[in-house]
Design a protein around this motif. Structure first.
Motif, PDB file in Angstrom:
ATOM      1  N   GLN A 147       2.199  -1.983   7.542  1.00 34.70           N
ATOM      2  CA  GLN A 147       2.130  -2.738   8.793  1.00 34.70           C
ATOM      3  C   GLN A 147       1.283  -3.997   8.626  1.00 34.70           C
ATOM      4  OE1 GLN A 147      -0.399  -1.202  12.053  1.00 34.70           O
ATOM      5  NE2 GLN A 147       1.512  -1.138  13.246  1.00 34.70           N
ATOM      6  N   LYS A 148       0.127  -3.864   8.019  1.00 32.78           N
ATOM      7  CA  LYS A 148      -0.773  -5.007   7.854  1.00 32.78           C
ATOM      8  C   LYS A 148      -0.217  -6.016   6.849  1.00 32.78           C
ATOM      9  CE  LYS A 148      -3.684  -3.542  10.825  1.00 32.78           C
ATOM     10  NZ  LYS A 148      -3.787  -4.206  12.123  1.00 32.78           N
ATOM     11  N   ARG A 149       0.424  -5.533   5.797  1.00 31.71           N
ATOM     12  CA  ARG A 149       1.046  -6.431   4.813  1.00 31.71           C
ATOM     13  C   ARG A 149       2.148  -7.244   5.469  1.00 31.71           C
ATOM     14  NH1 ARG A 149       5.692  -6.129   2.650  1.00 31.71           N
ATOM     15  NH2 ARG A 149       6.007  -3.909   3.016  1.00 31.71           N
ATOM     16  N   GLN A 150       3.008  -6.569   6.223  1.00 34.23           N
ATOM     17  CA  GLN A 150       4.116  -7.253   6.889  1.00 34.23           C
ATOM     18  C   GLN A 150       3.623  -8.247   7.925  1.00 34.23           C
ATOM     19  OE1 GLN A 150       6.305  -3.849   8.251  1.00 34.23           O
ATOM     20  NE2 GLN A 150       7.192  -3.448   6.233  1.00 34.23           N
ATOM     21  N   ALA A 151       2.556  -7.898   8.636  1.00 36.48           N
ATOM     22  CA  ALA A 151       2.000  -8.799   9.647  1.00 36.48           C
ATOM     23  C   ALA A 151       1.505 -10.102   9.018  1.00 36.48           C
ATOM     24  CB  ALA A 151       0.861  -8.115  10.396  1.00 36.48           C
ATOM     25  N   GLN A 152       1.125 -10.034   7.757  1.00 35.10           N
ATOM     26  CA  GLN A 152       0.661 -11.228   7.055  1.00 35.10           C
ATOM     27  C   GLN A 152       1.787 -11.934   6.300  1.00 35.10           C
ATOM     28  OE1 GLN A 152      -2.995 -10.669   4.840  1.00 35.10           O
ATOM     29  NE2 GLN A 152      -3.776  -9.246   6.371  1.00 35.10           N
ATOM     30  N   GLY A 153       2.992 -11.419   6.439  1.00 38.47           N
ATOM     31  CA  GLY A 153       4.147 -12.053   5.815  1.00 38.47           C
ATOM     32  C   GLY A 153       4.201 -11.913   4.309  1.00 38.47           C
ATOM     33  N   LEU A 154       3.575 -10.875   3.782  1.00 41.21           N
ATOM     34  CA  LEU A 154       3.578 -10.646   2.332  1.00 41.21           C
ATOM     35  C   LEU A 154       4.655  -9.645   1.948  1.00 41.21           C
ATOM     36  CD1 LEU A 154      -0.243 -10.143   1.610  1.00 41.21           C
ATOM     37  CD2 LEU A 154       1.170 -12.042   0.833  1.00 41.21           C
ATOM     38  N   SER A 155       5.269  -9.870   0.820  1.00 42.19           N
ATOM     39  CA  SER A 155       6.176  -8.868   0.271  1.00 42.19           C
ATOM     40  C   SER A 155       5.345  -7.866  -0.531  1.00 42.19           C
ATOM     41  CB  SER A 155       7.208  -9.524  -0.652  1.00 42.19           C
ATOM     42  OG  SER A 155       6.586  -9.975  -1.848  1.00 42.19           O
ATOM     43  N   GLN A 156       5.943  -6.732  -0.832  1.00 42.81           N
ATOM     44  CA  GLN A 156       5.260  -5.756  -1.684  1.00 42.81           C
ATOM     45  C   GLN A 156       4.937  -6.366  -3.041  1.00 42.81           C
ATOM     46  OE1 GLN A 156       7.847  -2.322  -1.770  1.00 42.81           O
ATOM     47  NE2 GLN A 156       6.851  -1.422   0.025  1.00 42.81           N
ATOM     48  N   ARG A 157       5.863  -7.131  -3.572  1.00 40.23           N
ATOM     49  CA  ARG A 157       5.642  -7.757  -4.884  1.00 40.23           C
ATOM     50  C   ARG A 157       4.475  -8.737  -4.856  1.00 40.23           C
ATOM     51  NH1 ARG A 157       9.458  -6.321  -8.454  1.00 40.23           N
ATOM     52  NH2 ARG A 157      11.464  -5.647  -7.662  1.00 40.23           N
ATOM     53  N   GLU A 158       4.390  -9.522  -3.794  1.00 37.25           N
ATOM     54  CA  GLU A 158       3.289 -10.482  -3.684  1.00 37.25           C
ATOM     55  C   GLU A 158       1.943  -9.767  -3.609  1.00 37.25           C
ATOM     56  OE1 GLU A 158       5.264 -14.224  -1.283  1.00 37.25           O
ATOM     57  OE2 GLU A 158       4.860 -12.363  -0.165  1.00 37.25           O
ATOM     58  N   LEU A 159       1.889  -8.718  -2.778  1.00 36.98           N
ATOM     59  CA  LEU A 159       0.648  -7.970  -2.647  1.00 36.98           C
ATOM     60  C   LEU A 159       0.271  -7.323  -3.977  1.00 36.98           C
ATOM     61  CD1 LEU A 159      -1.698  -6.832  -1.015  1.00 36.98           C
ATOM     62  CD2 LEU A 159      -0.171  -5.001  -0.233  1.00 36.98           C
ATOM     63  N   ALA A 160       1.250  -6.730  -4.625  1.00 41.82           N
ATOM     64  CA  ALA A 160       0.986  -6.080  -5.913  1.00 41.82           C
ATOM     65  C   ALA A 160       0.439  -7.081  -6.930  1.00 41.82           C
ATOM     66  CB  ALA A 160       2.259  -5.427  -6.434  1.00 41.82           C
ATOM     67  N   LYS A 161       1.058  -8.254  -6.979  1.00 40.73           N
ATOM     68  CA  LYS A 161       0.605  -9.285  -7.917  1.00 40.73           C
ATOM     69  C   LYS A 161      -0.809  -9.734  -7.581  1.00 40.73           C
ATOM     70  CE  LYS A 161       1.742 -13.843  -9.706  1.00 40.73           C
ATOM     71  NZ  LYS A 161       2.556 -15.033  -9.563  1.00 40.73           N
ATOM     72  N   ASP A 162      -1.088  -9.924  -6.295  1.00 42.35           N
ATOM     73  CA  ASP A 162      -2.405 -10.385  -5.857  1.00 42.35           C
ATOM     74  C   ASP A 162      -3.522  -9.416  -6.230  1.00 42.35           C
ATOM     75  OD1 ASP A 162      -1.218 -12.652  -4.822  1.00 42.35           O
ATOM     76  OD2 ASP A 162      -1.414 -12.024  -2.722  1.00 42.35           O
ATOM     77  N   ILE A 163      -3.245  -8.118  -6.154  1.00 40.09           N
ATOM     78  CA  ILE A 163      -4.304  -7.152  -6.455  1.00 40.09           C
ATOM     79  C   ILE A 163      -4.128  -6.506  -7.836  1.00 40.09           C
ATOM     80  CG2 ILE A 163      -4.769  -6.725  -4.017  1.00 40.09           C
ATOM     81  CD1 ILE A 163      -3.416  -3.990  -4.354  1.00 40.09           C
ATOM     82  N   GLN A 164      -3.179  -7.023  -8.579  1.00 42.83           N
ATOM     83  CA  GLN A 164      -2.957  -6.647  -9.980  1.00 42.83           C
ATOM     84  C   GLN A 164      -2.642  -5.163 -10.179  1.00 42.83           C
ATOM     85  OE1 GLN A 164      -6.473  -8.215 -11.898  1.00 42.83           O
ATOM     86  NE2 GLN A 164      -5.622 -10.286 -11.915  1.00 42.83           N
ATOM     87  N   ILE A 165      -1.691  -4.685  -9.381  1.00 43.97           N
ATOM     88  CA  ILE A 165      -1.111  -3.367  -9.615  1.00 43.97           C
ATOM     89  C   ILE A 165       0.404  -3.521  -9.577  1.00 43.97           C
ATOM     90  CG2 ILE A 165      -3.093  -2.109  -8.669  1.00 43.97           C
ATOM     91  CD1 ILE A 165      -1.447  -1.549  -6.163  1.00 43.97           C
ATOM     92  N   SER A 166       1.114  -2.488  -9.930  1.00 42.09           N
ATOM     93  CA  SER A 166       2.570  -2.594  -9.986  1.00 42.09           C
ATOM     94  C   SER A 166       3.192  -2.552  -8.589  1.00 42.09           C
ATOM     95  CB  SER A 166       3.160  -1.470 -10.840  1.00 42.09           C
ATOM     96  OG  SER A 166       3.068  -0.232 -10.159  1.00 42.09           O
ATOM     97  N   HIS A 167       4.343  -3.196  -8.493  1.00 35.29           N
ATOM     98  CA  HIS A 167       5.108  -3.183  -7.249  1.00 35.29           C
ATOM     99  C   HIS A 167       5.465  -1.748  -6.859  1.00 35.29           C
ATOM    100  CE1 HIS A 167       9.231  -2.901  -5.532  1.00 35.29           C
ATOM    101  NE2 HIS A 167       8.664  -3.630  -4.603  1.00 35.29           N
ATOM    102  N   SER A 168       5.804  -0.927  -7.846  1.00 33.21           N
ATOM    103  CA  SER A 168       6.185   0.456  -7.541  1.00 33.21           C
ATOM    104  C   SER A 168       5.006   1.249  -6.972  1.00 33.21           C
ATOM    105  CB  SER A 168       6.758   1.154  -8.774  1.00 33.21           C
ATOM    106  OG  SER A 168       5.794   1.233  -9.796  1.00 33.21           O
ATOM    107  N   THR A 169       3.793   0.912  -7.379  1.00 29.28           N
ATOM    108  CA  THR A 169       2.623   1.594  -6.826  1.00 29.28           C
ATOM    109  C   THR A 169       2.457   1.250  -5.351  1.00 29.28           C
ATOM    110  OG1 THR A 169       1.525   1.663  -8.969  1.00 29.28           O
ATOM    111  CG2 THR A 169       0.122   1.900  -7.027  1.00 29.28           C
TER     112      THR A 169
END
Length: 112
Positions: free
Chosen positions: A9-31
């Protein structure tokens, strides 16, 4: 609300994709995907801190949500199975558990 649903919910509210968030915090998209699906993965404290910082969330709140996930392997097996079941199958499983361990469900039976 579960940890996964809250993060999604919070990720979507900020307009981030799962891939973008994963890249930003340096973990895998699948995680990220598994966390958001509450798919039996319990993020470690470093991941929770990274999520809190990136999404501007309260780390202690994330910790509290994370603690609601039961770490007992047997419970996780039941949770994963229940997610794959349809409503009738979940009801049948609950009826079997109540029939087998009725005294443990007394409080729930009184609420019905």
């Amino acid at each position: 609300m579960t940890l996964g649903k809250y993060i999604a919910q919070k990720r979507q509210a900020q307009g981030l994709s799962q891939r973008e968030l994963a890249k930003d915090i340096q973990i895998s998209h699948s995680t990220i995907s598994r966390i958001e699906k509450d798919d039996g993965i319990t993020p470690d404290n470093a991941t929770l801190k990274a999520l809190a910082q990136r999404l501007n969330l309260d780390y202690n709140y994330l910790l509290a949500l994370n603690k609601t996930i039961d770490d007992e392997p047997e419970i996780r097996i039941i949770q994963r199975a229940a997610k794959k079941m349809n409503d009738a199958q979940r009801k049948k499983m609950l009826n079997i558990l109540k029939a087998s361990f009725g005294e443990l469900f007394e409080e729930d039976n009184n609420a019905e």
